[in-house]
Design a protein around this motif. Structure first.
Motif, PDB file in Angstrom:
ATOM      1  N   PRO A  50      81.476  -1.661  11.964  1.00 48.09           N
ATOM      2  CA  PRO A  50      82.513  -2.406  11.234  1.00 48.09           C
ATOM      3  C   PRO A  50      82.260  -3.907  11.378  1.00 48.09           C
ATOM      4  O   PRO A  50      81.953  -4.380  12.470  1.00 48.09           O
ATOM      5  N   SER A  51      82.320  -4.628  10.291  1.00 48.66           N
ATOM      6  CA  SER A  51      82.010  -6.065  10.183  1.00 48.66           C
ATOM      7  C   SER A  51      80.513  -6.350  10.233  1.00 48.66           C
ATOM      8  O   SER A  51      80.109  -7.510  10.251  1.00 48.66           O
TER       9      SER A  51
ATOM     10  N   ALA B  46      70.760 -11.644  -1.028  1.00 49.08           N
ATOM     11  CA  ALA B  46      72.088 -11.124  -1.282  1.00 49.08           C
ATOM     12  C   ALA B  46      72.642 -10.571   0.025  1.00 49.08           C
ATOM     13  O   ALA B  46      71.898 -10.057   0.849  1.00 49.08           O
ATOM     14  N   LYS B  47      73.947 -10.701   0.207  1.00 50.39           N
ATOM     15  CA  LYS B  47      74.531 -10.202   1.461  1.00 50.39           C
ATOM     16  C   LYS B  47      75.905  -9.594   1.186  1.00 50.39           C
ATOM     17  O   LYS B  47      76.558  -9.872   0.171  1.00 50.39           O
ATOM     18  N   GLY B  48      76.339  -8.763   2.132  1.00 54.62           N
ATOM     19  CA  GLY B  48      77.690  -8.206   2.100  1.00 54.62           C
ATOM     20  C   GLY B  48      78.081  -7.779   3.491  1.00 54.62           C
ATOM     21  O   GLY B  48      77.217  -7.626   4.378  1.00 54.62           O
ATOM     22  N   ARG B  49      79.370  -7.584   3.689  1.00 52.15           N
ATOM     23  CA  ARG B  49      79.875  -7.205   5.007  1.00 52.15           C
ATOM     24  C   ARG B  49      80.611  -5.869   4.921  1.00 52.15           C
ATOM     25  O   ARG B  49      81.389  -5.636   3.990  1.00 52.15           O
ATOM     26  N   LYS B  50      80.348  -5.018   5.901  1.00 45.98           N
ATOM     27  CA  LYS B  50      81.050  -3.741   5.954  1.00 45.98           C
ATOM     28  C   LYS B  50      82.502  -3.955   6.354  1.00 45.98           C
ATOM     29  O   LYS B  50      82.796  -4.763   7.233  1.00 45.98           O
ATOM     30  N   VAL B  51      83.377  -3.233   5.721  1.00 47.07           N
ATOM     31  CA  VAL B  51      84.815  -3.361   6.026  1.00 47.07           C
ATOM     32  C   VAL B  51      85.083  -2.849   7.424  1.00 47.07           C
ATOM     33  O   VAL B  51      84.578  -1.795   7.817  1.00 47.07           O
TER      34      VAL B  51
ATOM     35  N   PHE C 207      74.877  -0.694  13.837  1.00 48.76           N
ATOM     36  CA  PHE C 207      74.029  -1.882  13.844  1.00 48.76           C
ATOM     37  C   PHE C 207      74.859  -3.098  13.434  1.00 48.76           C
ATOM     38  O   PHE C 207      75.742  -3.004  12.580  1.00 48.76           O
ATOM     39  N   ASN C 208      74.565  -4.230  14.060  1.00 57.42           N
ATOM     40  CA  ASN C 208      75.273  -5.473  13.722  1.00 57.42           C
ATOM     41  C   ASN C 208      74.781  -6.075  12.415  1.00 57.42           C
ATOM     42  O   ASN C 208      75.529  -6.749  11.705  1.00 57.42           O
ATOM     43  N   ILE C 209      73.511  -5.839  12.123  1.00 59.05           N
ATOM     44  CA  ILE C 209      72.928  -6.374  10.888  1.00 59.05           C
ATOM     45  C   ILE C 209      71.821  -5.444  10.424  1.00 59.05           C
ATOM     46  O   ILE C 209      71.115  -4.831  11.237  1.00 59.05           O
ATOM     47  N   ALA C 210      71.695  -5.323   9.116  1.00 54.01           N
ATOM     48  CA  ALA C 210      70.625  -4.534   8.516  1.00 54.01           C
ATOM     49  C   ALA C 210      70.019  -5.351   7.382  1.00 54.01           C
ATOM     50  O   ALA C 210      70.703  -6.166   6.753  1.00 54.01           O
ATOM     51  N   GLY C 211      68.737  -5.146   7.135  1.00 55.88           N
ATOM     52  CA  GLY C 211      68.097  -5.919   6.086  1.00 55.88           C
ATOM     53  C   GLY C 211      66.949  -5.191   5.422  1.00 55.88           C
ATOM     54  O   GLY C 211      66.306  -4.320   6.023  1.00 55.88           O
TER      55      GLY C 211
ATOM     56  N   ALA D 233      78.882   0.107  -3.034  1.00 57.19           N
ATOM     57  CA  ALA D 233      78.639   0.774  -1.757  1.00 57.19           C
ATOM     58  C   ALA D 233      79.753   0.526  -0.749  1.00 57.19           C
ATOM     59  O   ALA D 233      79.741   1.101   0.344  1.00 57.19           O
ATOM     60  N   GLY D 234      80.697  -0.365  -1.102  1.00 59.31           N
ATOM     61  CA  GLY D 234      81.830  -0.625  -0.219  1.00 59.31           C
ATOM     62  C   GLY D 234      81.802  -1.949   0.502  1.00 59.31           C
ATOM     63  O   GLY D 234      82.712  -2.251   1.284  1.00 59.31           O
ATOM     64  N   PHE D 235      80.784  -2.769   0.256  1.00 58.48           N
ATOM     65  CA  PHE D 235      80.684  -4.049   0.952  1.00 58.48           C
ATOM     66  C   PHE D 235      81.665  -5.072   0.380  1.00 58.48           C
ATOM     67  O   PHE D 235      81.969  -5.063  -0.814  1.00 58.48           O
ATOM     68  N   GLU D 236      82.112  -5.975   1.257  1.00 58.66           N
ATOM     69  CA  GLU D 236      82.951  -7.097   0.860  1.00 58.66           C
ATOM     70  C   GLU D 236      82.220  -8.401   1.166  1.00 58.66           C
ATOM     71  O   GLU D 236      81.116  -8.393   1.720  1.00 58.66           O
ATOM     72  N   ASP D 237      82.851  -9.530   0.831  1.00 60.45           N
ATOM     73  CA  ASP D 237      82.289 -10.861   1.103  1.00 60.45           C
ATOM     74  C   ASP D 237      80.879 -11.009   0.544  1.00 60.45           C
ATOM     75  O   ASP D 237      79.973 -11.555   1.203  1.00 60.45           O
ATOM     76  N   PHE D 238      80.676 -10.550  -0.679  1.00 59.02           N
ATOM     77  CA  PHE D 238      79.358 -10.645  -1.293  1.00 59.02           C
ATOM     78  C   PHE D 238      78.925 -12.102  -1.420  1.00 59.02           C
ATOM     79  O   PHE D 238      79.726 -12.978  -1.770  1.00 59.02           O
TER      80      PHE D 238
END
Length: 257
Positions: A160-161, A252-257, A132-136, A222-227
């Protein structure tokens, strides 16, 4: 076996199944849904997902604890596919019925899922449930028995991303002067005057809000970056147990590596 998790899951499923058909019916509920929609649309660029484009690039949304689909509706102009996951089959029925009539061009699918479970659900192992490109998650996070387990599960289902966002609220206390109508509620009398609806709802609430440091720890764990973390200006106003309760919301947001 995690009995606490199973008890909370059962309470949540029972509560949301019973509320599915009139979940968004009350004016204060409609107001909160519109606030969630406004928060998402006004922060779409900030979220930084690979949204659908005029070049026919698709965007797949994972709407977790989707309820009747307020997140999916809010992001409908930015996505091409939406998968709603919820522990409540009745909520998923409402999600499908409402979105199929209001957004016929959107590709919709649903599945019963519990991402707080310590045991992976192998029914969600297919390719249609990944990348998925985005989850919420919108205003469901404080009901989860294990937010950390949920974020790890969501991470595994993103591309990824891919971007994850959570809308919830900061911790606060109920003030005695917050009330509906002319009836004042005193702290010592709240317990005696609890409605049956509120007693049932209380059983589904695991956490009374989250601070920025809490969310950062969960996302990074959980492994997210760019919090990222944004506090919403307009407060959510809930009407619970005969009182108006104000909550300060956040994304709150984060990006998968």
């Amino acid at each position: 076996m995690d009995h606490g998790h199973h008890e909370l899951t059962a309470a949540n499923r029972d509560t949301w199944d019973s509320k599915a058909k009139d979940y968004d019916a009350k004016p204060w509920q409609k107001k909160i849904a519109s606030q969630v929609a406004e928060a998402l649309t006004s922060h779409a660029d900030w979220l930084g997902a690979h949204w659908a484009s005029t070049e026919n690039r698709g965007c797949r949304l994972l709407d977790y604890a989707c309820g009747t689909g307020s997140v999916t509706r809010a992001l409908s102009t930015h996505i091409t596919h939406a998968t709603g996951l919820d522990i409540s089959p009745a909520m998923l029925e409402q999600y499908t019925a409402l979105l199929s009539s209001s957004h016929p061009s959107l590709h919709i699918s649903t599945a019963v899922a519990d991402f707080c479970s310590p045991s992976p659900d192998h029914a969600l192992s297919g390719p249609e449930f990944h990348n998925f490109n985005i989850a919420g998650v919108a205003l469901g996070f404080h009901h989860f028995s294990s937010p950390a387990t949920c974020l790890s599960s969501l991470y595994s289902h993103l591309s990824p991303s891919g971007v994850l966002f959570v809308i919830d609220w900061l911790p606060n206390t109920v003030k005695a002067e917050d009330h509906v109508g002319s009836k004042r509620v005193h702290p010592e009398s709240v317990q005696e005057e609890e409605t049956e609806e509120w007693k049932k709802m209380k059983k589904t609430i695991k956490t009374n809000g989250f601070e920025e440091k809490d969310m950062r720890k969960l996302f990074e764990g959980a492994g997210f970056e760019d919090f990222g973390f944004v506090v919403l200006e307009e407060k959510f106003v809930l009407e619970m147990n005969g009182k108006k309760v104000e909550k300060t919301g956040f994304i709150a947001k984060g990006r998968k590596v």
